[in-house]
Every structure is written in C-alpha cells, then in structure tokens.
Design a protein around this motif. Structure first.
Motif, PDB file in Angstrom:
ATOM      1  N   THR A 426      35.245  49.261  44.566  1.00 47.45           N
ATOM      2  CA  THR A 426      35.409  50.416  45.459  1.00 47.45           C
ATOM      3  C   THR A 426      36.887  50.793  45.523  1.00 47.45           C
ATOM      4  O   THR A 426      37.749  49.930  45.727  1.00 47.45           O
ATOM      5  CB  THR A 426      34.896  50.092  46.873  1.00 47.45           C
ATOM      6  N   TRP A 427      37.144  52.083  45.342  1.00 48.70           N
ATOM      7  CA  TRP A 427      38.515  52.605  45.376  1.00 48.70           C
ATOM      8  C   TRP A 427      38.607  53.654  46.475  1.00 48.70           C
ATOM      9  O   TRP A 427      37.897  54.663  46.449  1.00 48.70           O
ATOM     10  CB  TRP A 427      38.878  53.217  44.016  1.00 48.70           C
ATOM     11  N   SER A 428      39.466  53.417  47.454  1.00 47.18           N
ATOM     12  CA  SER A 428      39.717  54.380  48.521  1.00 47.18           C
ATOM     13  C   SER A 428      40.934  55.205  48.142  1.00 47.18           C
ATOM     14  O   SER A 428      42.029  54.665  47.967  1.00 47.18           O
ATOM     15  CB  SER A 428      39.959  53.656  49.848  1.00 47.18           C
ATOM     16  N   TYR A 429      40.739  56.505  47.995  1.00 43.17           N
ATOM     17  CA  TYR A 429      41.836  57.349  47.526  1.00 43.17           C
ATOM     18  C   TYR A 429      41.869  58.648  48.345  1.00 43.17           C
ATOM     19  O   TYR A 429      40.964  58.945  49.125  1.00 43.17           O
ATOM     20  CB  TYR A 429      41.685  57.656  46.036  1.00 43.17           C
ATOM     21  N   GLN A 438      36.074  57.786  48.828  1.00 47.86           N
ATOM     22  CA  GLN A 438      35.803  56.409  48.428  1.00 47.86           C
ATOM     23  C   GLN A 438      34.874  56.437  47.212  1.00 47.86           C
ATOM     24  O   GLN A 438      33.748  56.929  47.289  1.00 47.86           O
ATOM     25  CB  GLN A 438      35.162  55.643  49.578  1.00 47.86           C
ATOM     26  N   LEU A 439      35.370  55.926  46.105  1.00 43.80           N
ATOM     27  CA  LEU A 439      34.600  55.859  44.863  1.00 43.80           C
ATOM     28  C   LEU A 439      34.064  54.445  44.697  1.00 43.80           C
ATOM     29  O   LEU A 439      34.821  53.474  44.767  1.00 43.80           O
ATOM     30  CB  LEU A 439      35.474  56.233  43.674  1.00 43.80           C
ATOM     31  N   THR A 440      32.754  54.331  44.484  1.00 38.47           N
ATOM     32  CA  THR A 440      32.111  53.032  44.320  1.00 38.47           C
ATOM     33  C   THR A 440      31.361  53.009  42.993  1.00 38.47           C
ATOM     34  O   THR A 440      30.620  53.946  42.675  1.00 38.47           O
ATOM     35  CB  THR A 440      31.133  52.744  45.467  1.00 38.47           C
ATOM     36  N   ALA A 441      31.568  51.952  42.225  1.00 36.42           N
ATOM     37  CA  ALA A 441      30.860  51.777  40.956  1.00 36.42           C
ATOM     38  C   ALA A 441      30.470  50.318  40.816  1.00 36.42           C
ATOM     39  O   ALA A 441      31.161  49.420  41.313  1.00 36.42           O
ATOM     40  CB  ALA A 441      31.731  52.215  39.780  1.00 36.42           C
ATOM     41  N   GLY A 442      29.348  50.090  40.154  1.00 34.36           N
ATOM     42  CA  GLY A 442      28.904  48.711  39.993  1.00 34.36           C
ATOM     43  C   GLY A 442      27.904  48.561  38.872  1.00 34.36           C
ATOM     44  O   GLY A 442      27.355  49.537  38.351  1.00 34.36           O
ATOM     45  N   GLN A 473      29.037  56.289  42.741  1.00 32.86           N
ATOM     46  CA  GLN A 473      28.902  57.270  43.805  1.00 32.86           C
ATOM     47  C   GLN A 473      30.285  57.586  44.369  1.00 32.86           C
ATOM     48  O   GLN A 473      31.202  56.769  44.303  1.00 32.86           O
ATOM     49  CB  GLN A 473      27.992  56.759  44.919  1.00 32.86           C
ATOM     50  N   ASN A 474      30.415  58.763  44.888  1.00 32.50           N
ATOM     51  CA  ASN A 474      31.666  59.171  45.524  1.00 32.50           C
ATOM     52  C   ASN A 474      31.343  59.727  46.900  1.00 32.50           C
ATOM     53  O   ASN A 474      30.493  60.614  47.043  1.00 32.50           O
ATOM     54  CB  ASN A 474      32.394  60.233  44.698  1.00 32.50           C
TER      55      ASN A 474
END
Length: 773
Positions: A426-429, A438-442, A473-474
């Motif tokens: 997860t990247w909070s930008y 917040q971008l989440t990938a898995g 997801q974003n």
C-alpha cells in the motif's frame, strides 16, 4: 502440492529476510539519528471521561503510521517512548467511547504531555474495519458499508458461537438445514451459504469442507469482531464472494488479563447445553510483545421435539484451543502468529445408545481441525509505504457416518487442506492534495485439496483446486468525498479463462452527519464441490447424494447498491439510521435437480446451471441510544429472490416449475433493546423475526408456504467488583420465550431430514458466571 510448498517457502523466506533487515536497521539506528528518529523524544498523558471527568483505564493509544502503541494504566495515564520526531497524529480509542485524535509536534530531547477527553458512545459507529478495502479505515469513512458484530453483541444475546449471533445483522439469516446433524447455513441478502465467502483474519482458509459446520465450531472466546460486507466481493477476496463476505477477526492481546466463564442452559425436556470458556493475555511492559490464548469446552444434549425418537437438534461435544501472538521489532515492523485446534463430535438421528450402524437413522461426524498463520507487516519511516506478507493454512480430518436402515456401509472419511499465501503493498501518496490517495496492490495464491470417500455409496470426491490472483485498487478520499476503483484478476484451475472482477465505490458526505454511498461489485463461483455436496441427508429411509453436472459452468454475479447513512447526536441522545437498496443478478446460477435413484435406492441430485436469478431488496438499520442507559439496535430486510425462468426441481410432473428461491423469506429482521439502570447492571431483550417462505419436501415431493416466526429473548446481568482488579458477573436469561417451532415436523425413520425450517432451538433457560482479572 509442490507449488504450495514453494510459495509458502518463498513467503516465509521473504518474511525472515525482512525481519532480519529490520533488526539490523533498528540496531544501526541506536548509533545514528540521521533518519529522523530520536531516542529521547517522548509523549506522556492521561485520558478522562468528558462527561464525568473520571480517568479511564485501558484506553488504546496509537500513533498513526507506526507500530507504536500503548494502553492507559489503572489510573488512566500512558507513556510513549522514543517517538519519531516531527508531526505525529496520536489517537485514543476504546469500545464504548468516541475516538479522539490529536496532532502534536514531537521535538528531540523533550517530553510532550497531552490530555484526551473521550465522550461516551453507545452505538459503536467509529470502529476500525479492514474488510471494505483490505486496509484499516474508520467504519464511517469506509468506501463500502461494513457491518460489525462486536463482542458486546455476543454478550447481549448470550451467543456462544458465531452462528448464534449473525442473525442480529441486517440482510443476514442463519438457518439449519438438517434435523439430524444440524448443519447451519448463513444467507446474505437471501442467497444460500455457498454464495458467501467466510474469511479468518482476512484469509480465505475457510474451505467448503470447513463451511459445512464451521459457523457453530468457532467459539465466541476467539473472536474480536465479525465484519460483514453484503454484495459481491470477488474483486477483493476472490472466488465464492458472490453474496457477501464474512470476515472473522480473532482477538489480539491488548493488556495482561484473564477470564473464565460458564454458561449452562436447559430446554423443556431437561436437556443441557454447557459451555465453558477461558482466555488469558500477557503483554510486555513496553507493548512490543503479547500473547493471547483461549479455550472452549462444549457439551450439548440431543433434543426430540415431537417425541418420535428422532432428533431435531443433534448431540454435540467439542473443544477448542488456540493462540494469537505478536512481536514488534521496532516502530515500523510487526510479526503476528496464530494457531487454533478444534475437536468436535456431533450425532443426530435415533438410538443414541447404539453404534451408528445399529440405529435406524444416524448422521455422525468427528472433526479434527488444525489451522494457523503467520503475517509480517512493515511500514516505511516516512509512513507512506506499507507492505505485508502472509501464509495461512487449515487441515481438516473428518470421520463420518451418514446412513439409514442400519446400513453397515455408510461410513466415510474426509480429508481437506486449504492454504493461502500472498503479499500486499500500500502506497499513500498525494497526502497534501484535495483527495489524499492510497494505492493498494497484492498477489494471492490459494490451494484447496479435498478427498471425500464414502465407499458404501460408491462416491469418491477427489478434488484439487488452486487459484492465483492479483488485485489493484486506488482509493481517493477526504472527509466529504471518497472514490475507490479496483479490479482483481484470477486464474482458477477449474475455469479455462482468466476471470476479471472489477469494483467501484463512491462515498459522498454533503454534511458531517450524512453519507451517501453507491457501489458496484462482481463475483464468481468455480464449478467445484461445495459445502452442501459434502453433507448427506436422510430422506424416506434412504440418503440423498449430490453430484456435479460434468458440463457445469462457472456462476457469475453483478451487484449494485446505494445507501444513505445518517448520524446525529442531540445532547445525550445518539442515532444512526442506514437505508440500503441492493440488486444482484446471477448468471448461470447453480441449482439442484432431482435425477432419480441409483441401484441401491439412494436419491440422486445433480448440481446444474439454471438460467439465472435476480435478488433485490432494501435493508434498514437503526441504532439509537439515550444517556448511556438505553440502547436500541434494530434491522429489517425486504427482498425478492427469483429465478429468471421457472425451474423444475422435481421429477414429479404435477409440481409446477418454480421461480421463487426456496427457504428465502421476503421479510425478516431483528431488534435488541439494552437498559442499564445501574452502571453494573444490564437488562437486555431481543427479537428475531422470520417471515413466510417457500419450503420443499422430498419423497414425496411437494412444496408449501411456511408460517412466520417471532423469537423473543431476555437477559439480566450484574457485574460485581470484588477487588480493584478482580470481577465477577452473574447472568440469567431465556431464549425463544414464546417457544416458536415448526409445527409440521416429519415423523419417524422415513422422514425428510431436510424438511426443517424456523427456529432450531426450543424455549431455553440459562444462567452464567464470568470471572475477570
């Protein structure tokens, strides 16, 4: 199996490597402060009740974006040491109070003192949930509607397992589908149990085999909360999340404590249901390590409603033991491990004093279940990056007997292994932008092996299912607006093509106390054996066997919902009103069709594709509280579940093909009223309503409209404070006060055990005692 071992091994190696690197960095920073950390920057403070001014013990204190945390002591004070310098957001939270956050500027070599004043909250609308987006979020700001079953709800209705409490949520209904073995089934928005995915700590290790009796096998003592999402959820959690997702979150230690309790119940025949639970937690003084252990022992007598010698409620004996532990390697990393073991024996039918093959009808099962997992979480020092790797598995061994007419060949043996491993980033930008993002990938791999052998019926299910999926997801949100777009792509070995499951959610809050949500989600089910296929029902002195159509196609769903969520506080009165409309379309829906008899006279049913179905309706939920004295929780569902084309379920040509889905009432609901005349005393009353529904009978085949049922319950509890740290609670209560029960039960050996509906337990009186330390 080799793929599974390889992936689990890689995940474990990655976790160990990350831990080692973090430990190295942690030790290295003891000698350097060039990365913004400071050993002598501290935060201290205290927490008080905003209305009474009393100091509050055991309030959780956290710093956003770190693994740092603490609890207030018995006098309401706390300390946080070695806090990173700079601007930090500190939050105080606890069940029964509104959370409060403060932004403070942490300065090197200085100690900051702060004070929290928490306002009591009776409605629990500020809980932190994870099921809406796979990331922690306030329930009020979640992109999806997430209902939460808290430990308080378990206590209000004296529920001893998960199956007993889920009826008290809008759109949810637990029913029992067999009068012999008492197999429970959860319906979400009217859809059968196999349409919903059950997760354990967000992991899909609850297989079809576990789903047969699993809701009754998970005791209240291991559960912190249950999160429920209605509608398709495959975009987040993969296959089977068509009707909804039930995420069971197990307890994590917060402070050193211990509890021992017993609840004993008796029905009208004197049959007993005894449940004894213990748990204990130990947390280190610096809150870096903690462990929670729990155990439950259950013993329930069988019950015969109509005195025909055949049970309506099965005999049950079981024991559960487990643990959950964590260790923080520093401010930014944490490892969590959990394990549980469940042993259960259940038997229904007749002649309980005989061996199963010497009785007229017996359904008997012995379960041995081992499960556990490992999770490693890492946060970056700038608090913008969060990575997690995990591996979980559950093994089930089952010895069974499903037989009638003293059949010596009806014994069976089942083995199942479910495992999952994956990682999430997860990247909070754009945190300074109008809509922080917040971008989440898995990526996630799930393996499920099932071997079910009943040689006397010439039935062997030997099935290996595997699925590898990736999701992205974003989410962009602030206090007023939230937009979430996401998609998950899965390759299931039972489906030739790749499955893409998109989702979209929009939340808009024009004012602080009102939020509108609109969402779309999709789901799918693979053509494989499900929990219903692993249960054998006795019908007319024979048994019913379910097989899969060799041409069975995947089933797909599309769900749309819209809701209005209103919160308001007027002085000491609080209210939350939620109105949600939902619509789900099923394509190539799975259905059971009668296929005659085999050479031994057993009834054959086959799972086939029907044309499709639609489910539409309205959920209404009301929560209201007055002066910390009176609290009302209520919910009601209006819905229609219909096949697109009439479905011929019976070989009997005189039975008209049916569009209505069986065992799905158009109206159902609940209400719980809690009154606290004294701080130590609780009086609770609850109601469960089940409307009329279409039910079917097999051998002979017919269908009818059932009656409506009203289940009332009541409870009184008093908490004695024996010493400063030692307490005792006593309670008495009654369930199903009006003794509502099905009036046309089948009788004798040739009954249809699947012809059972309505409340499963008769009027029951209970008392309990609980000791806390």
């Amino acid at each position: 199996m080799n793929k599974l071992k390889l992936i689990v091994g890689l995940v474990c190696m990655l976790a160990v490597g990350s831990v080692a690197a973090q430990e190295h960095n942690h030790h290295g920073h003891n000698h350097s402060h060039s990365h913004g950390t400071q050993k002598d920057a501290h935060i201290t403070g205290h927490v008080v009740d905003a209305t009474s001014g009393e100091h509050l013990p055991y309030i959780t204190i956290t710093i956003e974006g770190t693994q740092l945390g603490s609890l207030t002591d018995g006098s309401g004070h706390f300390s946080l040491y070695n806090v990173p310098v700079g601007t930090q957001k500190v939050t105080a939270s606890s069940v029964g109070f509104q959370s409060q956050s403060m932004t403070v500027e942490v300065v090197a070599h200085k100690t900051i003192e702060i004070k929290f004043e928490l306002r009591p909250s009776m409605l629990e609308i500020d809980e932190v949930v994870v099921s809406g987006s796979r990331n922690e979020s306030s329930r009020k700001e979640s992109s999806s509607i997430v209902n939460v079953v808290s430990t308080k709800l378990f206590e209000k209705v004296s529920a001893v397992n998960t199956a007993e409490v889920l009826n008290y949520q809008p759109g949810l209904r637990v029913e029992y589908n067999c009068s012999n073995c008492g197999v429970p089934q959860l319906r979400i928005n009217g859809l059968e149990g196999q349409y919903s995915q059950i997760l354990l700590d967000s992991r899909p290790i609850f297989s079809s085999l576990a789903g047969v009796y699993g809701l009754e096998q998970l005791p209240a003592g291991m559960i912190e909360r249950v999160e429920v999402i209605r509608g398709g959820g495959s975009a987040l959690f993969g296959s089977s999340a068509i009707g909804g997702v039930v995420n069971i979150i197990t307890k994590e230690p917060l402070r050193s404590s211990a509890m021992l309790s017993n609840q004993t119940a008796f029905n009208e025949d004197g049959g007993a249901d005894v449940n004894t639970t213990f748990n204990a937690s130990v947390v280190s003084n610096d809150f870096r390590s903690g462990a929670y252990i729990y155990g439950t022992v259950k013993n329930r007598d069988w019950y015969d409603r109509n005195d025909d010698g055949f049970s309506e409620v099965p005999q049950l004996k079981g024991a559960t033991i487990g643990m959950r532990a964590y260790h923080r390697f520093g401010k930014y990393s944490k490892i969590t491990a959990d394990y549980h073991y469940i042993n259960e024996f259940r038997r229904g039918g007749s002649h309980f004093d005989r061996q199963p093959h010497e009785a007229d009808v017996t359904e008997q099962l012995k379960h041995d279940i081992h499960g556990g997992g490992l999770t490693y979480d890492f946060l970056s020092r700038n608090e913008k990056h969060h990575a997690s790797v995990y591996a979980s598995a559950q093994h089930i061994g089952r010895e069974s007997y499903f037989g009638a007419g003293q059949d010596p060949n009806a014994f069976g043996r089942t083995r199942g292994l479910t495992a999952t491993a994956g990682g999430q980033y997860t990247w909070s930008y754009l945190q300074d932008w109008y809509l922080p993002s917040q971008l989440t990938a898995g990526v996630e791999y799930t393996y499920d092996y099932l071997n079910d052998a009943m040689l006397g019926y010439n039935r062997i299910i030997d099935q290996t299912s595997s699925c590898i999926g990736g999701y992205v997801q974003n989410e962009m949100k602030n206090d007023k607006l939230g937009i979430l777009l996401g998609v998950r792509v899965d390759k299931h070995n039972k489906i030739r093509k790749v499955i893409a499951s998109p989702r979209a959610n929009v939340r808009y809050a024009p004012i602080e106390n009102l939020a509108f949500r609109v969402s779309y989600a999709s789901g799918y089910r693979a053509p494989q054996a499900y929990d219903e296929d692993l249960h054998v029902t006795a019908v007319g002195g024979d048994v019913t066997l379910i097989s899969l159509d060799p041409n069975l196609r995947p089933e797909y769903s599309h769900s749309v919902s819209g809701s209005a969520d209103f919160y308001q506080r007027w002085g000491r009165f609080e209210m939350n009103l939620l109105v949600e409309g939902f619509y789900t379309e099923l394509q190539d829906v799975f259905a059971l069709r009668e296929m005659g008899h085999d050479a031994d006279g057993n009834i054959l049913m086959q799972r086939v594709n029907a044309s499709g179905a639609t489910i539409a309706g309205l959920n209404v939920e009301l929560k209201a509280g007055l002066q910390n004295k009176l609290v009302l929780d209520a919910g009601f569902t209006f819905q229609k579940s219909r096949y697109k084309e009439a479905f011929q379920w019976s070989e009997d040509a005189s039975i008209t093909p049916q569009r209505r889905m069986f065992r799905t009432p158009d109206t159902y609901g609940f209400a719980i009223l809690t009154y606290n005349p004294l701080k130590a005393m609780t009086i609770a009353a609850d109601l469960k309503y089940t409307g009329c529904m279409l039910v079917q009978h097999v051998e002979p085949d017919w269908e009818k409209e059932s009656q409506a049922f009203w289940e009332l319950g009541a409870k009184v509890a008093y908490n004695f404070r024996l010493t400063q740290h030692f307490g005792m609670e006593l309670c008495v209560g009654v369930k199903n006060v009006l003794d509502q029960f099905q009036t046309d039960l089948d009788v004798g050996m040739n009954r249809d055990a699947g012809y059972i509906y309505g409340p499963v337990f008769p009027r029951t009186y209970y008392f309990g005692v609980k000791f806390t330390l």
